[in-house]
Design a protein around this motif. Sequence first.
Motif, PDB file in Angstrom:
ATOM      1  N   ALA A 105       0.845  -1.185   0.000  1.00 56.14           N
ATOM      2  CA  ALA A 105       0.000   0.000   0.000  1.00 56.14           C
ATOM      3  C   ALA A 105       0.881   1.236   0.000  1.00 56.14           C
ATOM      4  CB  ALA A 105      -0.931  -0.016   1.216  1.00 56.14           C
ATOM      5  N   LYS A 106       1.381   1.598  -1.167  1.00 51.71           N
ATOM      6  CA  LYS A 106       2.237   2.769  -1.280  1.00 51.71           C
ATOM      7  C   LYS A 106       2.059   3.380  -2.667  1.00 51.71           C
ATOM      8  CE  LYS A 106       6.205   1.083  -0.392  1.00 51.71           C
ATOM      9  NZ  LYS A 106       7.659   0.988  -0.267  1.00 51.71           N
ATOM     10  N   GLN A 107       2.633   4.540  -2.859  1.00 46.07           N
ATOM     11  CA  GLN A 107       2.534   5.213  -4.144  1.00 46.07           C
ATOM     12  C   GLN A 107       3.254   4.405  -5.217  1.00 46.07           C
ATOM     13  OE1 GLN A 107       4.081   9.140  -3.583  1.00 46.07           O
ATOM     14  NE2 GLN A 107       2.372   9.822  -2.329  1.00 46.07           N
ATOM     15  N   GLY A 108       2.703   4.450  -6.409  1.00 43.27           N
ATOM     16  CA  GLY A 108       3.290   3.716  -7.516  1.00 43.27           C
ATOM     17  C   GLY A 108       2.733   2.328  -7.701  1.00 43.27           C
ATOM     18  N   VAL A 109       1.904   1.860  -6.768  1.00 45.91           N
ATOM     19  CA  VAL A 109       1.279   0.533  -6.865  1.00 45.91           C
ATOM     20  C   VAL A 109      -0.203   0.745  -7.163  1.00 45.91           C
ATOM     21  CG1 VAL A 109       0.836  -1.650  -5.699  1.00 45.91           C
ATOM     22  CG2 VAL A 109       2.935  -0.379  -5.210  1.00 45.91           C
ATOM     23  N   VAL A 110      -0.683   0.135  -8.235  1.00 44.44           N
ATOM     24  CA  VAL A 110      -2.043   0.349  -8.719  1.00 44.44           C
ATOM     25  C   VAL A 110      -2.752  -1.000  -8.812  1.00 44.44           C
ATOM     26  CG1 VAL A 110      -3.474   1.247 -10.614  1.00 44.44           C
ATOM     27  CG2 VAL A 110      -1.319   2.386 -10.007  1.00 44.44           C
ATOM     28  N   GLU A 162       3.699  -1.496 -15.408  1.00 46.94           N
ATOM     29  CA  GLU A 162       4.100  -2.882 -15.650  1.00 46.94           C
ATOM     30  C   GLU A 162       3.265  -3.803 -14.764  1.00 46.94           C
ATOM     31  OE1 GLU A 162       6.063  -4.116 -17.822  1.00 46.94           O
ATOM     32  OE2 GLU A 162       7.016  -2.289 -18.599  1.00 46.94           O
ATOM     33  N   VAL A 163       2.872  -4.937 -15.316  1.00 49.17           N
ATOM     34  CA  VAL A 163       2.042  -5.900 -14.586  1.00 49.17           C
ATOM     35  C   VAL A 163       2.934  -6.724 -13.667  1.00 49.17           C
ATOM     36  CG1 VAL A 163       0.503  -7.882 -14.776  1.00 49.17           C
ATOM     37  CG2 VAL A 163       0.317  -5.996 -16.408  1.00 49.17           C
ATOM     38  N   HIS A 187       8.242   5.701 -10.973  1.00 45.42           N
ATOM     39  CA  HIS A 187       7.889   6.416  -9.752  1.00 45.42           C
ATOM     40  C   HIS A 187       9.051   6.363  -8.760  1.00 45.42           C
ATOM     41  CE1 HIS A 187       5.572   7.801  -6.297  1.00 45.42           C
ATOM     42  NE2 HIS A 187       4.567   8.084  -7.117  1.00 45.42           N
ATOM     43  N   PRO A 188       9.398   7.477  -8.114  1.00 47.65           N
ATOM     44  CA  PRO A 188      10.542   7.468  -7.180  1.00 47.65           C
ATOM     45  C   PRO A 188      10.335   6.535  -5.992  1.00 47.65           C
ATOM     46  CG  PRO A 188       9.346   9.557  -7.064  1.00 47.65           C
ATOM     47  CD  PRO A 188       8.823   8.836  -8.252  1.00 47.65           C
ATOM     48  N   VAL A 189       9.078   6.328  -5.551  1.00 49.41           N
ATOM     49  CA  VAL A 189       8.849   5.425  -4.424  1.00 49.41           C
ATOM     50  C   VAL A 189       9.155   3.985  -4.813  1.00 49.41           C
ATOM     51  CG1 VAL A 189       7.105   4.548  -2.826  1.00 49.41           C
ATOM     52  CG2 VAL A 189       7.125   6.972  -3.433  1.00 49.41           C
ATOM     53  N   ILE A 190       8.801   3.610  -6.033  1.00 49.85           N
ATOM     54  CA  ILE A 190       9.097   2.250  -6.508  1.00 49.85           C
ATOM     55  C   ILE A 190      10.606   2.084  -6.721  1.00 49.85           C
ATOM     56  CG2 ILE A 190       8.639   0.561  -8.317  1.00 49.85           C
ATOM     57  CD1 ILE A 190       6.254   1.151  -6.529  1.00 49.85           C
ATOM     58  N   LYS A 191      11.251   3.113  -7.221  1.00 45.64           N
ATOM     59  CA  LYS A 191      12.693   3.022  -7.448  1.00 45.64           C
ATOM     60  C   LYS A 191      13.473   2.871  -6.145  1.00 45.64           C
ATOM     61  CE  LYS A 191      12.961   5.582 -11.797  1.00 45.64           C
ATOM     62  NZ  LYS A 191      13.527   6.775 -12.473  1.00 45.64           N
ATOM     63  N   ASN A 197      12.098  -2.495  -6.758  1.00 46.09           N
ATOM     64  CA  ASN A 197      12.812  -1.736  -7.787  1.00 46.09           C
ATOM     65  C   ASN A 197      13.427  -2.614  -8.870  1.00 46.09           C
ATOM     66  OD1 ASN A 197      14.881  -2.889  -6.370  1.00 46.09           O
ATOM     67  ND2 ASN A 197      15.787  -0.971  -5.670  1.00 46.09           N
ATOM     68  N   TRP A 198      13.349  -3.941  -8.718  1.00 50.76           N
ATOM     69  CA  TRP A 198      13.857  -4.817  -9.779  1.00 50.76           C
ATOM     70  C   TRP A 198      13.055  -4.648 -11.065  1.00 50.76           C
ATOM     71  CZ3 TRP A 198      10.119  -8.051 -11.627  1.00 50.76           C
ATOM     72  CH2 TRP A 198       9.032  -8.330 -10.792  1.00 50.76           C
ATOM     73  N   ILE A 199      11.779  -4.231 -10.929  1.00 48.77           N
ATOM     74  CA  ILE A 199      10.936  -4.106 -12.116  1.00 48.77           C
ATOM     75  C   ILE A 199      11.287  -2.868 -12.925  1.00 48.77           C
ATOM     76  CG2 ILE A 199       9.038  -2.690 -11.241  1.00 48.77           C
ATOM     77  CD1 ILE A 199       7.142  -4.849 -12.406  1.00 48.77           C
ATOM     78  N   CYS A 200      12.148  -2.003 -12.388  1.00 46.72           N
ATOM     79  CA  CYS A 200      12.536  -0.797 -13.104  1.00 46.72           C
ATOM     80  C   CYS A 200      13.588  -1.070 -14.171  1.00 46.72           C
ATOM     81  CB  CYS A 200      13.059   0.262 -12.125  1.00 46.72           C
ATOM     82  SG  CYS A 200      11.855   0.719 -10.851  1.00 46.72           S
TER      83      CYS A 200
END
Length: 245
Positions: A105-110, A162-163, A187-191, A197-200
């Motif tokens: 539950a954070k920014q960048g997750v949809v 990305e899925v 998104h910086p939160v995902i990075k 962050n592996w998905i980046c």
Amino acid sequence: MNPEQLDVNKMAEEGKSAPKKERKVKAPVTEAAPVAKPEGTPKVDKNGGVKGMYHFIGEAWKNPHDGEMKRLMWQRLIDWRKEETFVRVDKPLRLDRARALGYKAKQGVVIVRARVRKGGLRKHRIRKGRKPKRKGILKITMRKSIQRIAEERASRKYPNLEVLASYWVGEDGRHKWFEVIMLDPNHPVIKSDPKLNWICGSAHHDRVNRGLTPAGKKGRGLVRVRGMGVEKNRPSLRAHDRMGT
């Protein structure tokens, strides 16, 4: 009589006159009545661990068409039929499954709820002349699961995401619904998240169309099958000129 016989008779008479020892009778053992546990006491499993919230969510989703879940699903499907094909939701419906697949539950997750029609491959009837068996309409099904189709369509709907994974949330006679977990690789939160962050990386770009999601790997035969007979499945069927099919 011999003196020996007199001694034996005397000992026998003394034994008869001696008081008998009373046999001790054991009192019946009564089982203690079970102590009633106060309300709110956490349930304990066989291994001694306390069952948490995610356990009860998973147990409820094992039989979604029984008990209280049946009434909830009935109302949900009525509402979902009136919605669009893709709906972005605030929170996952199956929190235990979403967390197991990597949701946070954070920014960048949809979370996107996708609807896909049920059934096999729909093919149009050919109007030209040929034998009925050569029309190629019946007994032809897709090699992709409906869940993979939902993931690919959601990826086309949101091209900047990305899925990560997806899971089933409901179905009726015509459609199936899946919740797709999607991440924003820019998104910086995902990075900054070490677990996401592996998905980046560029190697994971457009991963859903290459069968790299859990549903895609299962459809490619890379999850539950190993050993003799499936040597051509790895790294992929295309790498082995489709010899594994």
